[in-house]
Design a protein around this motif. Structure first.
Motif, short mmCIF file in Angstrom:
data_model
loop_
_atom_site.label_atom_id
_atom_site.label_comp_id
_atom_site.label_asym_id
_atom_site.label_seq_id
_atom_site.Cartn_x
_atom_site.Cartn_y
_atom_site.Cartn_z
N LEU A 1 20.58 32.41 47.64
CA LEU A 1 20.53 32.08 46.37
C LEU A 1 19.38 31.09 45.95
O LEU A 1 18.56 31.65 45.13
CB LEU A 1 21.79 31.81 45.95
N VAL A 2 19.49 30.14 46.60
CA VAL A 2 18.41 29.04 46.35
C VAL A 2 17.06 29.54 46.53
O VAL A 2 16.13 29.48 46.06
CB VAL A 2 18.98 27.68 47.05
N MET B 1 11.70 34.47 43.96
CA MET B 1 11.30 35.29 42.62
C MET B 1 10.37 34.52 41.83
O MET B 1 9.48 35.20 41.13
CB MET B 1 12.66 35.58 42.09
N ALA B 2 10.45 33.03 41.66
CA ALA B 2 9.54 32.51 40.83
C ALA B 2 8.17 32.61 41.35
O ALA B 2 7.07 32.93 40.60
CB ALA B 2 9.82 30.94 40.84
N ALA B 3 7.80 32.70 42.45
CA ALA B 3 6.56 32.60 43.38
C ALA B 3 5.95 34.35 42.90
O ALA B 3 4.85 34.28 42.69
CB ALA B 3 6.63 32.52 44.66
N VAL B 4 6.80 35.29 43.11
CA VAL B 4 6.24 36.41 42.90
C VAL B 4 5.94 36.81 41.48
O VAL B 4 5.04 37.80 41.21
CB VAL B 4 7.59 37.59 43.42
N ASN B 5 6.65 36.18 40.53
CA ASN B 5 6.18 36.21 39.14
C ASN B 5 4.93 35.48 38.76
O ASN B 5 4.70 35.66 37.56
CB ASN B 5 7.38 35.89 38.21
N ILE B 6 4.27 34.87 39.62
CA ILE B 6 3.07 34.09 39.11
C ILE B 6 2.12 35.16 39.11
O ILE B 6 1.83 36.32 40.02
CB ILE B 6 2.61 33.13 40.46
N LEU C 1 15.80 40.10 38.90
CA LEU C 1 17.27 40.20 39.17
C LEU C 1 17.50 40.60 40.36
O LEU C 1 18.28 40.35 41.45
CB LEU C 1 18.14 40.87 38.07
N LEU C 2 16.73 41.89 40.78
CA LEU C 2 17.15 42.31 42.24
C LEU C 2 16.70 41.72 43.36
O LEU C 2 17.29 41.37 44.52
CB LEU C 2 16.43 43.83 42.36
N LEU C 3 15.53 40.83 43.12
CA LEU C 3 14.85 39.82 44.21
C LEU C 3 15.94 38.87 44.42
O LEU C 3 15.95 37.93 45.37
CB LEU C 3 13.63 39.31 43.53
N ILE C 4 16.75 38.46 43.41
CA ILE C 4 17.89 37.31 43.53
C ILE C 4 19.19 38.00 44.17
O ILE C 4 19.68 37.49 45.11
CB ILE C 4 18.10 36.82 42.25
N LEU C 5 19.46 39.07 43.57
CA LEU C 5 20.86 39.83 43.79
C LEU C 5 20.83 40.17 45.18
O LEU C 5 21.86 40.06 45.95
CB LEU C 5 21.44 40.75 42.73
#
Length: 274
Positions: free
Chosen positions: A231-232, A238-243, A133-137
């Motif tokens: 945001l986009v 965020m998706a890449a960091v969670n791989i 969430l922090l990586l997005i906000l």
């Protein structure tokens, strides 16, 4: 290995059942009672939940007991795996076993270990959600506040990404060394905190700039607000960091680019003052 996977699949299926039952190949289902395999009887599998198993005969494959004890008599012959969960195994001398034996007794030590492991997994999961969430906000908030003041940083990423990575990698080593040296003395700890806050600030700026740059790769018709671009791009970052595994490397690259931006910005400020 195939046999082991098959046994655990059976274990999961039995656990999801709402009734306690006993199953032996070519035999009827017995509800809520113990199971006895007498001498001279041969079965394929024995699965007991909510009761004890007493085996004196021949079991070709697996014996699985949930919440009960298993007794293996001296005449018992078991050709596969034995799994007892929530009970004990009593084996007489002479019993012939051919495969693995797994016994999980839910005593206080095991319960405490499972509780600690569950809390640890839940904590890691919550931390991962918060960081995501922090990586997005944070990038969106930075883009909303700074707006087009981020343009010089985005331009740097657009034209000198490799250089920023190199500068940021070297800067990370220097920041680590300085932090360790300053942490030795009590007087230096406040300076370490200020340095880390400065790095954190530029990490947010770097995230916002990288997110905007990533959003530029997406073909979108018409202009887009800078915070919407952030945001986009932040969603993709965020998706890449969670791989798994690869995500850690991507986050390090983001950190190094942010440090590279910090060094270049500080250098330009010093030149202007001079």
């Amino acid at each position: 290995m195939k046999k082991l996977l098959a046994v655990f699949f059976i274990m999961i299926t039995v656990t999801l059942s709402t009734h306690s039952f006993v199953f032996a190949a070519n035999q009827a289902l017995f509800m809520h009672q113990d199971t006895v395999i007498p001498v001279g009887q041969t079965v394929e599998n024995v699965i007991v939940t909510g009761g004890d198993a007493d085996v004196s005969g021949h079991v070709r494959d697996a014996i699985i007991v949930f919440n009960g004890d298993l007794t293996l008599r001296k005449s018992a012959q078991v050709g596969g795996i034995i799994v007892v969960v929530g009970g004990k195994i009593k084996q007489e001398t002479g019993a012939q076993l051919q495969d693995y034996v797994v016994n999980i007794a839910f005593d206080n030590a095991v319960k405490n270990s499972l509780f600690v492991a569950g809390v640890a997994v839940l904590g890691i999961w919550l931390i991962q959600i918060v960081l995501s969430l922090l990586l997005i906000l944070l990038p969106v908030l930075a883009a909303f506040i700074l707006k087009h003041r981020l343009d010089p940083f985005v331009t740097q990423i657009r034209h000198s990404l490799t250089q920023l990575l190199t500068i940021g990698f070297v800067a990370s080593l220097l920041v680590s060394a300085i932090s360790i040296l300053l942490s030795i003395t009590v007087i230096g700890i406040p300076f370490v905190v200020l340095l880390l806050l400065f790095v954190l600030l530029f990490l947010v700026i770097g995230l916002a700039s990288i997110s905007i740059r990533v959003a530029e790769w997406i073909p979108i018709n018409g202009p887009m607000n800078i915070w919407l671009q952030a945001l986009v791009g932040a969603l993709l970052v965020m998706a890449a960091v969670n791989i798994p595994l690869l995500g850690g490397v991507i986050f390090l690259c983001v950190l190094w680019v942010s440090l590279g931006i910090m060094v270049v910005w500080t250098k330009e400020k010093m030149k202007r003052k001079a």
